[in-house]
Design an enzyme around this catalytic site. Sequence first.
Site, PDB file in Angstrom:
ATOM      1  N   PHE A 184       0.936  -1.124  -0.052  1.00 15.44           N
ATOM      2  CA  PHE A 184      -0.007  -0.189  -0.103  1.00 15.44           C
ATOM      3  C   PHE A 184       0.856   1.186   0.007  1.00 15.44           C
ATOM      4  O   PHE A 184       1.914   1.222   0.835  1.00 15.44           O
ATOM      5  CB  PHE A 184      -0.868   0.055   1.268  1.00 15.44           C
ATOM      6  CG  PHE A 184      -2.009  -0.880   1.049  1.00 15.44           C
ATOM      7  CD1 PHE A 184      -1.999  -1.947   0.161  1.00 15.44           C
ATOM      8  CD2 PHE A 184      -2.948  -0.739   2.154  1.00 15.44           C
ATOM      9  CE1 PHE A 184      -3.317  -2.547   0.168  1.00 15.44           C
ATOM     10  CE2 PHE A 184      -4.204  -1.805   2.135  1.00 15.44           C
ATOM     11  CZ  PHE A 184      -4.386  -2.739   1.082  1.00 15.44           C
ATOM     12  N   GLU A 185       0.554   2.178  -0.805  1.00  7.20           N
ATOM     13  CA  GLU A 185       1.408   3.059  -1.143  1.00  7.20           C
ATOM     14  C   GLU A 185       0.484   4.518  -0.858  1.00  7.20           C
ATOM     15  O   GLU A 185      -0.642   4.554  -1.431  1.00  7.20           O
ATOM     16  CB  GLU A 185       2.256   3.176  -2.222  1.00  7.20           C
ATOM     17  CG  GLU A 185       3.372   2.061  -2.242  1.00  7.20           C
ATOM     18  CD  GLU A 185       4.052   1.859  -3.403  1.00  7.20           C
ATOM     19  OE1 GLU A 185       4.669   3.060  -3.878  1.00  7.20           O
ATOM     20  OE2 GLU A 185       4.592   0.821  -3.787  1.00  7.20           O
TER      21      GLU A 185
END
Length: 387
Positions: A184-185
């Site tokens: 997740f960014e």
Amino acid sequence: MKKLLMAACVAATLAGCGGSGSAGQESPRAMARMANLTAARTGTSSGVSIDAASEHAAPASAPASKALANGKMVLAYYSGYSNNYSSLTKYYANVNAVSIDFWNMGSDGTVVGNGDPTPTNAITFLKSKGIAIYGCISNVSATAPDGWDPDLAHAVTGARRAASVANLVSFAKANGFAGINIDFEEVDQADRKNMSEFAAALATALHAQGMKLIMTVPAFSFTDENNIHNLAFDLQALGQAADYVQVMTYDEAIPSWAPGPVAGSDWMENALDYATSKVPASKVLNGIPAYGYDWITEGDGSQLFWRNVPALLSKYHVTPRYDNNANAISFNYTANGRKHTVWNENAKSVTLKTSLVGAYGLAGTSIYAFGMEDASFWSAVNAGLNQ
């Protein structure tokens, strides 16, 4: 702490040539995923555009690293790049884990495809070789301006956490995977607690089924730990929950920025100094890119695979310069009246950066990605891991 000094003498004789940008910038992996999602909706051809004419037959597979026998993890990404399956079947003996990067989360907590067909051939091949498979799950959506969707991460780690955890465990179990790799960014800083609690819940559920969790995190250091784009990632909490924390020590510079090293060793070590102060080194993986970038002007760059560098050097009769601070190569050439600036890796730089596994006592390393490399890349990886 400059660990590369320990390996510099060993690697000095090596020569030859062969994604986690900060928030608000389009990472190349996110752009590829966006293209796939759009293609899936429109019915057009999906996949990353690569110069197929520049591909060439690689030499025989490099010998497997001693690191595998010593229990180190050598994780490679399998993403939607051309030549990925060919690389996998040639060089699989160099890895003991593969992160298959073909899935995203839905806002309702379901696991969804990224637009590319599921690589069943790669999954079947890896299972036949007994190589651990991790399903790589991202928070990319076609509606987010730069691909990475903070609202999606907020839903999955918050209100939809229980459903997301249950669906991820069912997904991994149904596919016979060793576990899940959460990538997740661009997560909002307000979701720091959510991210930590999501990781803890997912790890607990996976462990109950005999599976493991990899948490992929941006590369940052003591100087920028409080940057709003890094605050969502509490490495100490994530490290307590996860089996491995993969630090994305690549994309120090990306195409939408000014030219520069893609994985400078000074930048990499600063990130590892920080990570290992928060997470046991025995859980940390450092990232090694099998690519660099080719810029025409600031903000106008494109990805350049390791395996395509020698042909470019030969075509334009240029010799790369080795930057001793970043431990990376750079060179310039002119095509169609336009000057290009390239930063990439070579055998010396990859050997030095993979030697950090031993210098820091890391769990291992991660490679991005199959399809970008050739046998000389794996030889350099193994040389570093064997130090």
